[in-house]
Enzyme design. Structure first.
Site, PDB file in Angstrom:
ATOM      1  CG  HIS A   1      -4.555   0.055   3.704  1.00 18.17           C
ATOM      2  ND1 HIS A   1      -3.818  -0.889   3.027  1.00 18.17           N
ATOM      3  CD2 HIS A   1      -5.436   0.562   2.801  1.00 18.17           C
ATOM      4  CE1 HIS A   1      -4.252  -0.966   1.768  1.00 18.17           C
ATOM      5  NE2 HIS A   1      -5.219  -0.076   1.609  1.00 18.17           N
TER       6      HIS A   1
ATOM      7  CG  HIS B   1      -6.530   0.393  -1.913  1.00 19.32           C
ATOM      8  ND1 HIS B   1      -6.823  -0.242  -0.721  1.00 19.32           N
ATOM      9  CD2 HIS B   1      -7.423  -0.117  -2.817  1.00 19.32           C
ATOM     10  CE1 HIS B   1      -7.841  -1.066  -0.892  1.00 19.32           C
ATOM     11  NE2 HIS B   1      -8.225  -1.010  -2.141  1.00 19.32           N
TER      12      HIS B   1
ATOM     13  CB  CYS C   1      -0.973  -0.015   1.181  1.00 16.35           C
ATOM     14  SG  CYS C   1      -0.216   0.124   2.823  1.00 16.35           S
TER      15      CYS C   1
END
Length: 344
Positions: free
Chosen positions: A306, A318, A258
């Site tokens: 994240h 993402h 990520c």
């Protein structure tokens, strides 16, 4: 005669089998094992998040180790340079003393080093004496500098040792989590196609519900719709990565995690940002969620585990988790911690 289990029985058996694998590796106090597909889905989500957070923490410490190694190398280089200068000035000071002893003169090379203006010769005993005292003060100052640098080098070496030890602990924890996820994925891959579709449907339903609640809250009513110049370049880069696989710790060009994706996207736009989601949250300029604009980074979960790149209209790009690829997703599908703007 023993009867084979029907679809419901196979589903329950698969869920229970997956539950047993999910809990096969110790993780602290005993907890209730998931027995239904929704519970299994929730457990998998929890594990993926735990592993991603562990990886981000490891990457952060690993980056700090790299910076500390560079800092230590710089300090050691400065110590070596100071030692060379001390040795050179010490030899010149000795030459000056011998010259003064013989006839009161000062060697030309010493004049050049010690004079404020090298073109100006030291032509009398008074100036020679001042030069001698000045040389001694320089030597004393350099000796003090050398000792200070050595002390700082020792402290940097001790810090590097501590960071490496911490990195080892985080790596061990991450490997434990990844082992559990690997086992869970192997069992998940053996589920019937219908059951895999049901798990995917459960995940999508949860994401859609979260997104709808987020949009209905009115948080996007005042959000920006236009990215800055750098933000547009970051979005363009991330868009070109769509479809590339998620890989733990990867930062391109063939795969990403990520924060590997978001850091590379902004680097492509000419803006260097921290490597990990935690550091992006800690060090970049924060803006209110209601004031975000395309190009901003959305940080998710309480532990900043994240991150996604907001592209506008309530969506983000993402790298989700292992087994998935870089994709466009609803920005409100996960718990939002906050928003940061790299080009603020």
């Amino acid at each position: 005669m023993r009867r084979s289990p029907g679809p419901r029985g196979r589903r329950a058996t698969a869920a229970v089998t997956l539950a047993l694998v999910l809990t096969a590796v110790p993780r602290g106090p005993a907890v209730a094992e998931p027995a239904t597909l929704p519970e299994v889905r929730a457990e998998l989500d929890r594990l993926y998040h735990e592993a991603e957070a562990a990886t981000e923490k490891y990457n952060a410490v690993d980056a700090e180790v790299t910076r500390q190694k560079k800092r230590l190398g710089t300090l050691r280089g400065r110590v070596a340079a100071t030692e060379r200068k001390l040795d050179r000035l010490g030899r010149l000071a000795g030459a000056a003393a011998r010259s003064q002893y013989r006839g009161g003169g000062v060697p030309a090379e010493v004049q050049f080093v010690l004079a404020g203006d090298p073109a100006h010769a030291l032509d009398n005993a008074s100036l020679a004496r001042q030069a001698h005292l000045g040389t001694r003060r320089v030597l004393e100052a350099l000796a003090g500098t050398e000792q200070e640098l050595r002390t700082r080098g020792d402290e940097a070496a001790a810090e590097l040792k501590r960071l490496r030890k911490n990195r080892g602990k985080l790596e061990s924890h991450r490997d434990t989590v990844l082992a559990r996820i690997g086992a869970a994925e192997r069992v998940e891959s053996r589920l019937a196609e219908k059951q895999r579709r049901e798990l995917a449907a459960l995940e999508k339903e949860a994401a859609d519900t979260a997104q709808a609640d987020w949009v209905e809250s009115g948080v996007l009513d005042g959000a920006g719709t236009e990215a800055g110049d750098a933000g547009r370049e970051a979005i363009a880069f991330a868009t070109r990565q769509l479809g590339k696989p998620y890989v733990w710790g990867a930062e391109g060009p063939d795969s990403y995690d990520c924060s590997g994706l978001t850091s590379r996207a902004w680097l492509a736009a000419g803006v260097a940002v921290p490597r990990t989601s935690q550091e992006q949250w800690r060090r970049l300029h924060r803006v209110a969620v209601a004031d975000m604009r395309p190009g901003d980074l959305i940080i998710y979960h309480a532990d900043a585990g994240h991150v996604g790149l907001y592209i506008g209209d309530g969506r983000m790009i993402h790298a989700p988790r292992p087994g998935r690829s870089v994709t466009v997703a609803p920005a409100g599908s996960m718990e939002i911690l906050g928003v940061v703007r790299p080009d603020a």
